[in-house]
Design a protein around this motif. Structure first.
Motif, PDB file in Angstrom:
ATOM      1  N   LEU A 434       0.839  -1.192   0.000  1.00 42.81           N
ATOM      2  CA  LEU A 434       0.000   0.000   0.000  1.00 42.81           C
ATOM      3  C   LEU A 434       0.872   1.239   0.000  1.00 42.81           C
ATOM      4  N   THR A 435       0.378   2.291  -0.625  1.00 40.00           N
ATOM      5  CA  THR A 435       1.047   3.579  -0.638  1.00 40.00           C
ATOM      6  C   THR A 435       0.066   4.652  -0.190  1.00 40.00           C
ATOM      7  N   VAL A 436       0.564   5.608   0.590  1.00 39.03           N
ATOM      8  CA  VAL A 436      -0.253   6.713   1.082  1.00 39.03           C
ATOM      9  C   VAL A 436       0.240   7.991   0.422  1.00 39.03           C
ATOM     10  N   ALA A 437      -0.658   8.726  -0.238  1.00 45.05           N
ATOM     11  CA  ALA A 437      -0.295   9.963  -0.914  1.00 45.05           C
ATOM     12  C   ALA A 437      -0.497  11.156   0.010  1.00 45.05           C
ATOM     13  N   GLU A 438       0.069  12.295  -0.375  1.00 45.41           N
ATOM     14  CA  GLU A 438       0.002  13.482   0.466  1.00 45.41           C
ATOM     15  C   GLU A 438      -1.426  13.993   0.643  1.00 45.41           C
ATOM     16  N   ASP A 439      -2.351  13.643  -0.262  1.00 42.99           N
ATOM     17  CA  ASP A 439      -3.746  14.060  -0.102  1.00 42.99           C
ATOM     18  C   ASP A 439      -4.558  13.062   0.711  1.00 42.99           C
ATOM     19  N   GLY A 440      -3.903  12.021   1.251  1.00 44.43           N
ATOM     20  CA  GLY A 440      -4.580  11.029   2.080  1.00 44.43           C
ATOM     21  C   GLY A 440      -5.109   9.836   1.324  1.00 44.43           C
ATOM     22  N   THR A 441      -5.050   9.865  -0.004  1.00 43.47           N
ATOM     23  CA  THR A 441      -5.511   8.721  -0.796  1.00 43.47           C
ATOM     24  C   THR A 441      -4.568   7.536  -0.600  1.00 43.47           C
ATOM     25  N   ILE A 442      -5.146   6.360  -0.441  1.00 37.84           N
ATOM     26  CA  ILE A 442      -4.361   5.139  -0.263  1.00 37.84           C
ATOM     27  C   ILE A 442      -4.651   4.200  -1.428  1.00 37.84           C
ATOM     28  N   LYS A 443      -3.597   3.683  -2.007  1.00 39.50           N
ATOM     29  CA  LYS A 443      -3.746   2.693  -3.071  1.00 39.50           C
ATOM     30  C   LYS A 443      -3.133   1.372  -2.606  1.00 39.50           C
ATOM     31  N   VAL A 444      -3.826   0.276  -2.920  1.00 41.37           N
ATOM     32  CA  VAL A 444      -3.356  -1.072  -2.599  1.00 41.37           C
ATOM     33  C   VAL A 444      -2.986  -1.751  -3.906  1.00 41.37           C
ATOM     34  N   TRP A 445      -1.779  -2.351  -3.938  1.00 42.11           N
ATOM     35  CA  TRP A 445      -1.223  -2.901  -5.173  1.00 42.11           C
ATOM     36  C   TRP A 445      -0.936  -4.393  -5.014  1.00 42.11           C
ATOM     37  N   ALA A 446      -1.132  -5.143  -6.087  1.00 40.10           N
ATOM     38  CA  ALA A 446      -0.745  -6.555  -6.126  1.00 40.10           C
ATOM     39  C   ALA A 446       0.721  -6.628  -6.524  1.00 40.10           C
ATOM     40  N   VAL A 447       1.548  -7.216  -5.675  1.00 37.41           N
ATOM     41  CA  VAL A 447       2.982  -7.288  -5.946  1.00 37.41           C
ATOM     42  C   VAL A 447       3.269  -8.088  -7.208  1.00 37.41           C
ATOM     43  N   GLN A 448       2.502  -9.151  -7.430  1.00 35.52           N
ATOM     44  CA  GLN A 448       2.777 -10.041  -8.548  1.00 35.52           C
ATOM     45  C   GLN A 448       2.612  -9.359  -9.905  1.00 35.52           C
ATOM     46  N   THR A 449       1.613  -8.479 -10.029  1.00 35.16           N
ATOM     47  CA  THR A 449       1.327  -7.864 -11.318  1.00 35.16           C
ATOM     48  C   THR A 449       1.596  -6.368 -11.358  1.00 35.16           C
ATOM     49  N   GLY A 450       1.648  -5.739 -10.198  1.00 33.44           N
ATOM     50  CA  GLY A 450       1.815  -4.294 -10.145  1.00 33.44           C
ATOM     51  C   GLY A 450       0.521  -3.533 -10.329  1.00 33.44           C
ATOM     52  N   GLU A 451      -0.611  -4.230 -10.454  1.00 28.79           N
ATOM     53  CA  GLU A 451      -1.894  -3.554 -10.663  1.00 28.79           C
ATOM     54  C   GLU A 451      -2.434  -2.992  -9.355  1.00 28.79           C
ATOM     55  N   CYS A 452      -3.153  -1.874  -9.450  1.00 28.33           N
ATOM     56  CA  CYS A 452      -3.835  -1.307  -8.293  1.00 28.33           C
ATOM     57  C   CYS A 452      -5.142  -2.068  -8.105  1.00 28.33           C
ATOM     58  N   ILE A 453      -5.291  -2.702  -6.943  1.00 24.79           N
ATOM     59  CA  ILE A 453      -6.482  -3.528  -6.713  1.00 24.79           C
ATOM     60  C   ILE A 453      -7.526  -2.802  -5.869  1.00 24.79           C
ATOM     61  N   SER A 454      -7.154  -1.655  -5.275  1.00 30.43           N
ATOM     62  CA  SER A 454      -8.133  -0.905  -4.494  1.00 30.43           C
ATOM     63  C   SER A 454      -7.622   0.516  -4.259  1.00 30.43           C
ATOM     64  N   THR A 455      -8.552   1.469  -4.225  1.00 36.53           N
ATOM     65  CA  THR A 455      -8.236   2.852  -3.874  1.00 36.53           C
ATOM     66  C   THR A 455      -9.146   3.278  -2.735  1.00 36.53           C
ATOM     67  N   LEU A 456      -8.536   3.761  -1.654  1.00 39.86           N
ATOM     68  CA  LEU A 456      -9.289   4.184  -0.477  1.00 39.86           C
ATOM     69  C   LEU A 456      -9.261   5.706  -0.406  1.00 39.86           C
ATOM     70  N   ASN A 457     -10.459   6.307  -0.457  1.00 39.59           N
ATOM     71  CA  ASN A 457     -10.585   7.763  -0.375  1.00 39.59           C
ATOM     72  C   ASN A 457     -11.256   8.159   0.944  1.00 39.59           C
ATOM     73  N   GLY A 458     -11.129   9.424   1.292  1.00 37.67           N
ATOM     74  CA  GLY A 458     -11.775   9.917   2.505  1.00 37.67           C
ATOM     75  C   GLY A 458     -11.131   9.421   3.779  1.00 37.67           C
ATOM     76  N   THR A 459      -9.811   9.203   3.753  1.00 34.02           N
ATOM     77  CA  THR A 459      -9.125   8.679   4.932  1.00 34.02           C
ATOM     78  C   THR A 459      -8.744   9.761   5.939  1.00 34.02           C
ATOM     79  N   GLY A 460      -9.117  11.023   5.646  1.00 32.03           N
ATOM     80  CA  GLY A 460      -8.814  12.079   6.596  1.00 32.03           C
ATOM     81  C   GLY A 460      -7.344  12.408   6.680  1.00 32.03           C
ATOM     82  N   HIS A 461      -6.677  12.443   5.539  1.00 30.32           N
ATOM     83  CA  HIS A 461      -5.242  12.732   5.485  1.00 30.32           C
ATOM     84  C   HIS A 461      -4.457  11.807   6.400  1.00 30.32           C
TER      85      HIS A 461
END
Length: 478
Positions: A434-461
């Motif tokens: 998972l990676t956390v961006a400066e705007d609070g958005t979190i992306k979850v990635w599959a290591v095997q393929t590099g694809e983003c499997i989920s995006t979490l918004n509204g995490t309150g920074h």
């Protein structure tokens, strides 16, 4: 070309009793280099019947199983007999390496029948993400992106949030001086622990989840009984603040990195300082146990990392990156490789036996790093990201890198679409990042393929996040 052992075990022969390369070639022509696969649950019931080419990867097979069962590949574990199959192996290699092979292979009654490979499917619990923001912690469902639980009650900035080993409790610490224990199923605060007037720098569960360790800004360490909420030991570093602290896996000792240029080991039964590890020429930035807790690993602003024999307090190895202050050091799971992250932003991988630098990862710039767990002998993977705000035209802006420590090559890029990444972590099994961006958005990635499997918004920074299991009782928040 597949080995004669695998060809024979799968029943793929050339029809003339021969073996070797010609057997493999003839077998591939006759059978199309494919096998029938029966996927069975632990209950013994068949959940999928597939035919797969031997050149397909296990991850590709898991993708096809997902199409039948709706279980994402990251939650699947496939076993042939007692052998766990690695996602990046081809099916042919996995069958050849699995031992004993015939325990997972059955053929029909007729001599010409195709082989049937029986694989056991283990389904992991649904994956969640625990985030820490200004005053609350939140648990999210990776599959749906929904908020499951909000743990709200602190009056200060959250300095840490952690899930218990059994997934039933959440531990949070705050600048308000309080530590709170939460029930994952209900979202309620079970206990509020006040043990000091200063801010809680960090709070961690012990390996068995029975104790919690808190570090305070003035150099005080407290160990708590999770069940009773009582403080069972207070340890004070009389000479100043601490960088970090950790319990040994058997809960008998506490190791701490101290700003007085030492690391200290305390006994839990008496509270006495059993060893002072001296040798660094600057504040100690981190301290960690080896897997068997016989060794301690430290990093320091003096520009070195050191390995110590805990029983004697002797320094047995020194690693000098020559890159300025060493901000952190980490051992691989097998203890054969060491990772250092220095102030010049470079990550270095070391051979522990020789104390030589095997490779250098990344480019100049602040780039925190961590070792990503791998299945079996999958080597060492290292995750890095940059804390420095890149220019708009910088191709590495908002990108985390996954490196193969053996080759020094980047094997995956996780692109956060230009948003600066402020935090990253991996799942315990190494299948997701998972990676956390400066705007609070979190992306979850599959290591095997590099694809983003989920995006979490509204995490309150959110400024911290980590993977946690989702128990059935943790129903979505209404």
């Amino acid at each position: 070309i597949f080995s004669p052992t695998m060809i024979a075990a799968l029943g793929l022969t050339d029809g003339h009793g021969g073996d070797g390369g010609s057997s493999a070639s003839s077998a591939c022509e006759e059978h199309g280099c494919a096998v029938d696969i029966s996927v069975v649950a632990l209950s013994g019931s068949e959940v999928a019947r597939l035919r797969s080419e031997l050149g397909a990867t296990v991850w590709q097979l898991q993708g096809r199983i997902c199409g039948v069962t709706s279980v994402h590949p990251s939650r699947q574990r496939l076993l042939l007999a007692d052998a766990l199959l690695r996602p990046d192996d081809t099916l042919g290699d996995a069958l050849a390496d699995a031992a004993p092979l015939r325990d997972g292979v059955r053929t029909g009654d007729a001599p010409s029948a195709d082989p049937l490979v029986v694989l056991s499917l283990v389904v992991l619990p649904p994956m969640g993400v625990l985030t820490a923001s200004s005053g609350s912690a939140c648990m999210w469902d990776v599959a749906t992106g929904r908020l499951l639980r909000k743990f709200d009650g602190h009056k200060g900035w959250l300095t840490s949030a952690e899930c218990s080993p059994d997934g039933e409790a959440i531990l949070t610490a705050s600048s308000d001086g309080a530590m709170r224990l939460w029930n994952v199923s209900t979202g309620e605060c079970c206990k509020t622990l006040w043990g000091h007037h200063g801010a809680v720098v960090s709070a961690k569960f012990s390996a068995d989840g029975e104790l919690a360790l808190t570090v305070y800004g003035d150099g005080t360490i407290k160990v708590w009984n999770v069940c009773s909420g009582c403080c069972v030991r207070t340890l004070a570093n009389q000479t100043g603040a601490l960088g970090s602290a950790a319990l040994s896996t058997d809960n008998t000792q506490v190791l701490a990195a101290c700003f007085d240029w030492t690391a200290k080991v305390w006994r839990m039964d008496t509270g006495d300082c059993a060893k002072v590890l001296r040798g660094h020429g600057g504040s100690v930035s981190s301290a960690a146990w080896s897997a068997d807790c016989k060794l301690a690993l430290t990093s320091s602003y003096d520009g070195t990392a050191r390995m110590w024999e805990v029983a004697t307090g002797a320094c047995i190895k020194v690693f000098d990156p020559n890159g300025g202050p060493v901000l952190s050091a980490q051992l691989s799971a097998l203890g054969t490789e060491l990772l250092t992250w220095t102030c010049d932003g470079l990550t270095r991988v070391w051979n522990v036996d020789t104390c030589e630098c095997a490779c250098t990862l990344g480019e100049d710039g602040a780039a925190p790093s961590m070792i990503v767990p791998t299945v079996g002998d999958g080597g060492t993977l290292v995750l890095t990201f940059s804390l420095i705000a890149a220019a708009d035209d910088d191709e590495d802006r908002g990108v985390a890198h996954l490196w193969d420590a053996d080759s020094g090559e980047c094997v995956r890029l996780f692109d956060h679409a230009g948003q600066r990444i402020t935090f990253a972590s991996s799942s315990a099994d190494g299948t997701s990042v998972l990676t956390v961006a400066e705007d609070g958005t979190i992306k979850v990635w599959a290591v095997q393929t590099g694809e983003c499997i989920s995006t979490l918004n509204g995490t309150g920074h959110a400024h911290r996040a980590g993977f946690v299991p989702i128990r059935a009782a943790a129903s979505p928040r209404r």
